[in-house]
Design a protein around this motif. Structure first.
Motif, PDB file in Angstrom:
ATOM      1  N   UNK A  45      35.697  26.393  42.665  1.00 54.21           N
ATOM      2  CA  UNK A  45      36.526  26.978  43.733  1.00 54.21           C
ATOM      3  C   UNK A  45      37.067  28.358  43.333  1.00 54.21           C
ATOM      4  N   UNK A  46      36.604  28.866  42.178  1.00 51.11           N
ATOM      5  CA  UNK A  46      37.113  30.150  41.686  1.00 51.11           C
ATOM      6  C   UNK A  46      36.402  31.316  42.362  1.00 51.11           C
ATOM      7  N   UNK A  47      36.832  32.525  42.015  1.00 50.26           N
ATOM      8  CA  UNK A  47      36.246  33.734  42.606  1.00 50.26           C
ATOM      9  C   UNK A  47      34.980  34.188  41.874  1.00 50.26           C
ATOM     10  N   UNK A  48      34.629  33.494  40.782  1.00 50.38           N
ATOM     11  CA  UNK A  48      33.392  33.858  40.069  1.00 50.38           C
ATOM     12  C   UNK A  48      32.625  32.573  39.758  1.00 50.38           C
ATOM     13  N   UNK A  49      32.063  31.999  40.800  1.00 46.30           N
ATOM     14  CA  UNK A  49      31.318  30.738  40.664  1.00 46.30           C
ATOM     15  C   UNK A  49      30.010  30.930  39.904  1.00 46.30           C
ATOM     16  N   UNK A  91      47.487  23.468  36.305  1.00 50.19           N
ATOM     17  CA  UNK A  91      48.067  24.790  36.537  1.00 50.19           C
ATOM     18  C   UNK A  91      47.709  25.777  35.444  1.00 50.19           C
ATOM     19  N   UNK A  92      47.790  25.333  34.189  1.00 47.57           N
ATOM     20  CA  UNK A  92      47.449  26.214  33.066  1.00 47.57           C
ATOM     21  C   UNK A  92      45.943  26.467  33.026  1.00 47.57           C
ATOM     22  N   UNK A  93      45.155  25.441  33.351  1.00 50.87           N
ATOM     23  CA  UNK A  93      43.704  25.627  33.429  1.00 50.87           C
ATOM     24  C   UNK A  93      43.361  26.710  34.455  1.00 50.87           C
ATOM     25  N   UNK A  94      44.012  26.647  35.613  1.00 54.58           N
ATOM     26  CA  UNK A  94      43.785  27.668  36.639  1.00 54.58           C
ATOM     27  C   UNK A  94      44.206  29.045  36.174  1.00 54.58           C
ATOM     28  N   UNK A  95      45.315  29.102  35.433  1.00 51.27           N
ATOM     29  CA  UNK A  95      45.805  30.368  34.879  1.00 51.27           C
ATOM     30  C   UNK A  95      44.737  30.981  33.965  1.00 51.27           C
ATOM     31  N   UNK A  96      44.142  30.159  33.096  1.00 52.64           N
ATOM     32  CA  UNK A  96      43.138  30.686  32.162  1.00 52.64           C
ATOM     33  C   UNK A  96      41.848  31.085  32.868  1.00 52.64           C
ATOM     34  N   UNK A  97      41.418  30.270  33.836  1.00 53.35           N
ATOM     35  CA  UNK A  97      40.244  30.663  34.619  1.00 53.35           C
ATOM     36  C   UNK A  97      40.542  31.955  35.369  1.00 53.35           C
ATOM     37  N   UNK A  98      41.798  32.116  35.789  1.00 57.97           N
ATOM     38  CA  UNK A  98      42.203  33.362  36.450  1.00 57.97           C
ATOM     39  C   UNK A  98      42.007  34.584  35.566  1.00 57.97           C
ATOM     40  N   UNK A  99      42.299  34.458  34.264  1.00 63.72           N
ATOM     41  CA  UNK A  99      42.050  35.578  33.347  1.00 63.72           C
ATOM     42  C   UNK A  99      40.565  35.948  33.333  1.00 63.72           C
ATOM     43  N   UNK A 100      39.696  34.928  33.417  1.00 61.74           N
ATOM     44  CA  UNK A 100      38.251  35.182  33.411  1.00 61.74           C
ATOM     45  C   UNK A 100      37.812  35.815  34.721  1.00 61.74           C
ATOM     46  N   UNK A 101      38.255  35.227  35.852  1.00 65.75           N
ATOM     47  CA  UNK A 101      37.780  35.715  37.148  1.00 65.75           C
ATOM     48  C   UNK A 101      38.300  37.118  37.448  1.00 65.75           C
ATOM     49  N   UNK A 104      40.418  40.022  32.935  1.00 64.66           N
ATOM     50  CA  UNK A 104      41.498  40.590  32.128  1.00 64.66           C
ATOM     51  C   UNK A 104      41.080  40.794  30.670  1.00 64.66           C
ATOM     52  N   UNK A 105      40.411  39.784  30.081  1.00 65.74           N
ATOM     53  CA  UNK A 105      39.989  39.916  28.678  1.00 65.74           C
ATOM     54  C   UNK A 105      39.020  41.077  28.526  1.00 65.74           C
ATOM     55  N   UNK A 106      38.094  41.186  29.479  1.00 65.83           N
ATOM     56  CA  UNK A 106      37.110  42.264  29.407  1.00 65.83           C
ATOM     57  C   UNK A 106      37.790  43.624  29.490  1.00 65.83           C
ATOM     58  N   UNK A 107      38.782  43.730  30.384  1.00 68.94           N
ATOM     59  CA  UNK A 107      39.508  45.005  30.511  1.00 68.94           C
ATOM     60  C   UNK A 107      40.268  45.333  29.237  1.00 68.94           C
TER      61      UNK A 107
END
Length: 455
Positions: A45-49, A91-101, A104-107
């Motif tokens: 359901x994320x923005x980068x399936x 909630x924390x799982x979604x937070x971490x997937x959010x960093x990927x989608x 943020x790490x790449x930036x």
């Protein structure tokens, strides 16, 4: 942004084995299956399936979760122990997937490469001798990138969205951030969970996430959102809490390794870090460090030769030694001059290194500092290394870890009363209250499940 999607994926693929090698996986198949199942559900359901996500629990007592580019997400057993229901976890799982989608790490990694930031695993030491810490630079440096407040806010927002979309009550995510804040205040700022390091005031964050969760509830069928407290608690029954003695532990400024059966002292006030690959120590000033790891080579002489060649060292002094009945070679060395722009650059670093044969292993113990500081630190280095010895104490060898055990409350009352009924010592009540995500004076009912610690 300097990084393409292909580069992100390649970075994740390269970093993953480094991270697993560094921490080790936590050996619990049901927990690993749980995080993988929920992670894939949320990735859908994320923005980068399009990414091939992987989710793993690593064997660290630190309360943390982190993600690296390409869809690799890691939770420590320390944070799994502190969740009190599936919704907090989600909630924390979604937070971490959010960093990927949101990449943020790449930036952040792109910015770090532009700034040529040198990052060493958890230790604040001078870059000149960071290379001798034997740190896999790329994968592990990703773990120590700090996100800005805007990135963290965006990940909180995505965490609420993703966890709600797979059917969890995101209000619980806000409550867990209060637990993180309490852990931070209890352990001191230096050990604060990374979630809090660059984020706005925890109370502001709590209110923001509460509002986001309320807004998402309005968009969904609020009556069907899950918390799943009891099922989560039963699943983590038996999880190791805190340090696992079999990996080595410190007591009264001495490091003990019950499995490999050795011990050596830790300099008082020095920071200390233990991983499956090595033990690192450093003074708070960051102007020296010590490291112990396994050496390469079938004999002391072969190990010494490999050490000198691999690290391009110039040997100043070398001699045969005996360390508490164990054969050893002692070396004082410094890096060979490096060629830069046609000129030889002398590196201002000097090391005291011992290779110690014990059983089938050869241990490499190294103290490193600047040439000007070497005499000041020599006695400290020498004292630590020459006190390496066999561990014979059965109490240390047979030390068992603390494990979380799930118990039923015996009667209506407060959490503090319930824990006392369950034989929890008075000085552990506050720690156990945080672990249970409650205050000592909170009301509990007979039959309610709570966490306690047992060997």
């Amino acid at each position: 942004m300097l990084m393409s999607k292909g580069q992100e994926v390649a970075m994740g693929q390269q970093s993953d084995p480094e991270i697993i090698n560094y921490f080790g996986l936590y050996e619990d198949k049901s927990l690993q299956r749980f995080i993988e199942e929920k992670g894939q559900q949320m990735a859908a359901v994320s923005h980068r399936k399009d990414l091939k996500y992987q989710f793993k629990i690593v064997d660290s007592p630190v309360v943390n979760a982190f993600a690296v580019p390409g869809g690799y997400v890691y939770f420590t057993r320390g944070i799994m122990a502190h969740f009190n229901n599936e919704a907090e976890f989600a909630g924390v799982l979604g937070h971490e997937i959010g960093h990927v989608t949101a990449r943020h790490s790449a930036k952040q990694y792109s910015k770090a490469m532009l700034a040529q930031v040198g990052l060493v695993a958890g230790m604040i030491v001078s870059p000149e001798f960071a290379q001798y810490a034997d740190v896999a630079q790329q994968g592990l440096s990703l773990l120590f990138l700090k996100f800005g407040r805007d990135d963290e806010r965006q990940s909180d927002k995505l965490g609420v969205e993703y966890s709600t979309k797979i059917g969890y009550d995101a209000q619980e995510m806000a409550d867990f951030f209060q637990t993180l804040d309490r852990i931070s205040k209890q352990s001191g700022a230096e050990e604060a969970p990374d979630f809090l390091s660059t984020h706005p005031n925890p109370q502001d964050r709590y209110r923001d996430v509460q509002k986001l969760a309320t807004d998402w509830k309005k968009k969904t069928d609020a009556t069907s959102l899950k918390v799943n407290r009891n099922s989560y608690l039963k699943m983590i029954d038996g999880i190791i809490y805190g340090d696992d003695p079999k990996q080595g532990f410190v007591e009264n400024n001495v490091f003990y390794h019950p499995v490999l059966k050795f011990q050596f002292p830790i300099p008082p006030t020095w920071a200390f870090q233990n991983t499956p690959q090595q033990v690192q120590m450093a003074p708070k000033e960051g102007d020296a460090m010590m490291a112990m790891t396994l050496a390469q080579g079938q004999s002391l002489e072969a190990a010494a030769q490999s050490l000198v060649q691999n690290n391009q060292l110039t040997v100043i002094e070398s001699k045969q030694e005996n360390v508490n009945g164990l054969p050893a070679i002692a070396i004082i060395a410094q890096p060979q001059p490096q060629q830069q722009q046609g000129q030889q650059q002398q590196q201002d670093v000097r090391a005291l290194i011992y290779l110690i044969q014990y059983g089938e292993n050869i241990y490499q113990m190294m103290g490193i500092t600047s040439t000007t500081n070497f005499n000041n630190y020599f006695n400290t280095f020498n004292t630590v290394i020459t006190n390496f010895r066999k561990l014979n104490d059965p109490e240390k060898i047979n030390r068992k870890p603390d494990r979380i055990r799930i118990k039923s409350v015996k009667r209506n009352g407060t959490l503090a009363q319930a824990l006392a009924d369950l034989k929890v010592h008075q000085d552990k009540i506050q720690e156990l209250a945080i672990l249970n995500g409650m205050q000592p004076e909170d009301k509990v009912e007979s039959g309610m499940l709570v966490k306690v610690l047992e060997k």
